[in-house]
Enzyme design. Structure first.
Site, mmCIF file in Angstrom:
data_model
loop_
_atom_site.group_PDB
_atom_site.id
_atom_site.type_symbol
_atom_site.label_atom_id
_atom_site.label_comp_id
_atom_site.label_asym_id
_atom_site.label_seq_id
_atom_site.Cartn_x
_atom_site.Cartn_y
_atom_site.Cartn_z
ATOM 1 N N GLY A 114 28.818 30.034 61.828
ATOM 2 C CA GLY A 114 29.405 29.554 63.068
ATOM 3 C C GLY A 114 29.572 28.040 63.024
ATOM 4 O O GLY A 114 28.887 27.340 62.271
ATOM 5 N N CYS A 115 30.475 27.518 63.830
ATOM 6 C CA CYS A 115 30.766 26.082 63.773
ATOM 7 C C CYS A 115 29.535 25.240 64.120
ATOM 8 O O CYS A 115 29.204 24.286 63.405
ATOM 9 C CB CYS A 115 31.944 25.737 64.678
ATOM 10 N N HIS A 116 28.831 25.566 65.189
ATOM 11 C CA HIS A 116 27.642 24.792 65.551
ATOM 12 C C HIS A 116 26.546 24.966 64.500
ATOM 13 O O HIS A 116 25.853 24.009 64.141
ATOM 14 C CB HIS A 116 27.108 25.232 66.916
ATOM 15 N N TYR A 290 32.315 17.086 61.836
ATOM 16 C CA TYR A 290 33.230 17.871 61.012
ATOM 17 C C TYR A 290 34.261 18.518 61.923
ATOM 18 O O TYR A 290 34.173 18.417 63.158
ATOM 19 C CB TYR A 290 32.472 18.933 60.199
#
Length: 319
Positions: A114-116, A290
């Site tokens: 996941g992004c986080h 990012y």
């Protein structure tokens, strides 16, 4: 050798971005499904089993259904949803964690972080491995992300020109969410960081399209041997010194700030993660920035594909 690739969920934010990446990579033939057959299980099953590699860019339940439709030993699968991220039968797609790259080269089932979780794990795992951070440290963290992290629904919400003035005002300020501590990325953050207890995580959505900053504050007095900010920086720099897509920026990087303020979107449209360490006295502040659509999603999916198919890892990616 040419490989056939099918993107199941080709109309979503992640799927569309993956198509952009694939167009820059040679030896890839993209299989497409007609728009009126996207929900036709028979047609999807045909393409899923015909492809050498499949990207699942679907909600969790649909991703599980598609994975179950693959009935051969040839098709490799890369999942981009939360489904399977803590499943022991799937390989976690974060190559920069030690020994993970070797697993990905031979994997047939890979799940993209996941992004986080990406910034959190890349920051915390090396510190735990080095003994700088104890496994039972009471970690708190917060992440500021652009609205594209919510997918198509988030984009439509923020880019809706017909909103009332009152509704538009609510979107113009950062918004905290998942305040009960039930964010869907927490299980993978716990499992792959090496922590013994869940972090206290607060995600924050803001009115800009993309870019993410995961911030982890630490107190030196609570660390083993009271490690300083500079020591934390040295451990992270050593861990990632040979990595192309993860850069540990110079210690206390005032030169990279804008009048003392952090710039979240500097890694947009790349597959790069930049990790900063700031500190004074007892306080340590680590920030990973990012692109939530790049290394936090589609870029990571392509990086994993390159490893699984034996391509150059950086193929089609910007660093």
């Amino acid at each position: 050798m040419t490989y056939t690739v099918f993107v199941d969920g080709q109309e979503g934010t992640t799927g569309l971005k993956i198509f952009d990446y694939l167009s820059a990579i040679p030896n890839i033939e993209v299989l497409r499904i007609d728009a009126d057959k996207r929900k036709d299980a028979e047609e999807r099953s045909k393409l899923l089993n015909e492809a050498d590699l499949v990207f699942l860019c679907l909600p969790d339940s649909a991703a599980k259904e598609s994975a179950a439709l693959v009935k051969n030993d040839k098709t490799k699968i890369i999942n981009t949803s939360t489904a399977f991220r803590t499943d022991k039968d799937w390989t976690f797609g974060l190559p920069e964690i030690k020994k993970q790259r070797e697993l990905l080269r031979t994997a047939t089932r890979v799940t993209v972080p996941g992004c986080h979780a990406t910034g959190f794990i890349l920051t915390v795992r090396p510190l735990i491995d080095a003994g700088i951070l104890s496994k039972d440290y009471p970690i708190t963290c917060y992440s500021v992300t652009g609205y594209s992290g919510a997918g198509r629904s988030g984009i439509e919400e923020y880019e809706n020109s017909s909103l009332s003035l009152a509704a538009a005002k609510q979107l113009n300020v950062p918004r905290h969410y998942a305040l009960k501590g039930d964010h869907k990325h927490i299980p993978e953050m716990l499992l792959y960081s090496g922590l013994q207890h869940e972090p206290l995580f607060t995600p924050i959505k803001a009115n800009y399209a993309q870019g993410i900053a995961m911030t982890i504050p630490l107190l030196s007095r609570l660390l083993p041997k009271k490690a300083s900010a500079r020591q934390v920086h040295e451990v992270l720099a050593a861990y990632y010194e040979s990595e192309r897509f993860v850069r540990v920026m110079p210690f206390d990087s005032e030169a990279y700030l804008d009048g003392g303020q952090f710039k979240i979107t500097e890694c947009n449209d790349t597959n790069r993660v930049e990790i900063f360490v700031f500190g004074q006295n007892d306080h340590i502040n680590i920030i990973a920035r990012y692109d939530n659509l790049g290394k936090g999603s589609s870029g990571a999916a392509i990086q994993n594909m390159n490893l699984m198919l034996g391509f150059e890892e950086e193929g089609g990616l910007v660093w």
